[in-house]
Motif scaffolding. Structure first.
Motif, PDB file in Angstrom:
ATOM      1  N   UNK A 283     -11.266  -2.589  12.782  1.00  0.00           N
ATOM      2  CA  UNK A 283     -11.867  -2.982  11.166  1.00  0.00           C
ATOM      3  C   UNK A 283     -11.097  -2.325  10.323  1.00  0.00           C
ATOM      4  N   UNK A 284     -10.592  -2.974   9.388  1.00  0.00           N
ATOM      5  CA  UNK A 284     -10.036  -2.507   8.067  1.00  0.00           C
ATOM      6  C   UNK A 284     -10.514  -3.123   6.658  1.00  0.00           C
ATOM      7  N   UNK A 285     -11.432  -3.727   6.955  1.00  0.00           N
ATOM      8  CA  UNK A 285     -11.893  -4.473   5.808  1.00  0.00           C
ATOM      9  C   UNK A 285     -12.115  -3.604   4.687  1.00  0.00           C
ATOM     10  N   UNK A 286     -12.720  -2.594   4.946  1.00  0.00           N
ATOM     11  CA  UNK A 286     -13.277  -1.516   3.872  1.00  0.00           C
ATOM     12  C   UNK A 286     -12.057  -0.474   3.326  1.00  0.00           C
ATOM     13  N   UNK A 287     -10.911  -0.622   3.939  1.00  0.00           N
ATOM     14  CA  UNK A 287      -9.763   0.268   3.603  1.00  0.00           C
ATOM     15  C   UNK A 287      -9.025  -0.798   2.293  1.00  0.00           C
ATOM     16  N   UNK A 288      -8.826   0.123   1.504  1.00  0.00           N
ATOM     17  CA  UNK A 288      -8.070  -0.305   0.274  1.00  0.00           C
ATOM     18  C   UNK A 288      -6.569  -0.434   0.478  1.00  0.00           C
ATOM     19  N   UNK A 289      -5.741  -1.896   0.651  1.00  0.00           N
ATOM     20  CA  UNK A 289      -4.462  -1.646   0.836  1.00  0.00           C
ATOM     21  C   UNK A 289      -3.557  -1.040  -0.638  1.00  0.00           C
ATOM     22  N   UNK A 290      -4.002  -1.295  -1.853  1.00  0.00           N
ATOM     23  CA  UNK A 290      -3.035  -0.677  -2.730  1.00  0.00           C
ATOM     24  C   UNK A 290      -3.211   1.040  -2.599  1.00  0.00           C
ATOM     25  N   UNK A 291      -4.527   1.392  -2.062  1.00  0.00           N
ATOM     26  CA  UNK A 291      -4.672   2.527  -2.063  1.00  0.00           C
ATOM     27  C   UNK A 291      -3.750   3.494  -0.913  1.00  0.00           C
ATOM     28  N   UNK A 292      -3.482   2.612   0.203  1.00  0.00           N
ATOM     29  CA  UNK A 292      -2.752   3.038   1.236  1.00  0.00           C
ATOM     30  C   UNK A 292      -1.435   3.062   1.105  1.00  0.00           C
ATOM     31  N   UNK A 293      -1.033   1.974   0.338  1.00  0.00           N
ATOM     32  CA  UNK A 293       0.475   1.762  -0.154  1.00  0.00           C
ATOM     33  C   UNK A 293       0.906   3.103  -1.035  1.00  0.00           C
TER      34      UNK A 293
ATOM     35  N   UNK B 116      -2.243   1.833   7.234  1.00  0.00           N
ATOM     36  CA  UNK B 116      -1.250   0.810   6.450  1.00  0.00           C
ATOM     37  C   UNK B 116      -0.987  -0.399   7.363  1.00  0.00           C
ATOM     38  N   UNK B 117      -0.460  -0.030   8.588  1.00  0.00           N
ATOM     39  CA  UNK B 117       0.047  -1.140   9.328  1.00  0.00           C
ATOM     40  C   UNK B 117      -1.196  -1.998  10.000  1.00  0.00           C
ATOM     41  N   UNK B 118      -2.358  -1.213  10.423  1.00  0.00           N
ATOM     42  CA  UNK B 118      -3.416  -1.772  10.706  1.00  0.00           C
ATOM     43  C   UNK B 118      -4.170  -2.926   9.755  1.00  0.00           C
ATOM     44  N   UNK B 119      -4.132  -2.076   8.534  1.00  0.00           N
ATOM     45  CA  UNK B 119      -4.527  -3.042   7.618  1.00  0.00           C
ATOM     46  C   UNK B 119      -3.989  -4.308   7.201  1.00  0.00           C
TER      47      UNK B 119
END
Length: 82
Positions: free
Chosen positions: A29-39, A75-78
């Motif tokens: 589950x990666x719903x709560x991870x922010x893609x821009x943040x991890x980039x 990041x890959x999982x997101x």
């Protein structure tokens, strides 16, 4: 003493990512991870590695290399499961 402080700081900041990595690994589950943040975070950590290499600073290189692997995984999982 500076190297010891750097190594302790490196251990703290690097291990801070382990619970999140384990959670994503277990649940996918990666719903709560922010893609821009991890980039931005992954890019910044990569730049810290370059900086550490230029300074020849083992604590900076080691901590950020380990953290980079963890962030790259998240990041890959997101991207894959996001």
């Amino acid at each position: 003493y500076m190297t010891i402080i750097g190594l302790v700081a490196a251990i703290c900041t690097t291990t801070a990512f382990f619970p999140q990595i384990l959670q994503v690994y277990r649940t996918k589950q990666t719903r709560d991870l922010s893609l821009p943040t991890f980039i931005f975070l992954t890019t910044g950590i990569f730049l810290w590695i370059i900086y550490g290499i230029l300074l020849e600073s083992l604590p900076i290189i080691l901590a950020n290399s380990i953290t980079f692997i963890g962030c790259l995984y998240l990041l890959t999982m997101k991207i894959k499961h996001g």
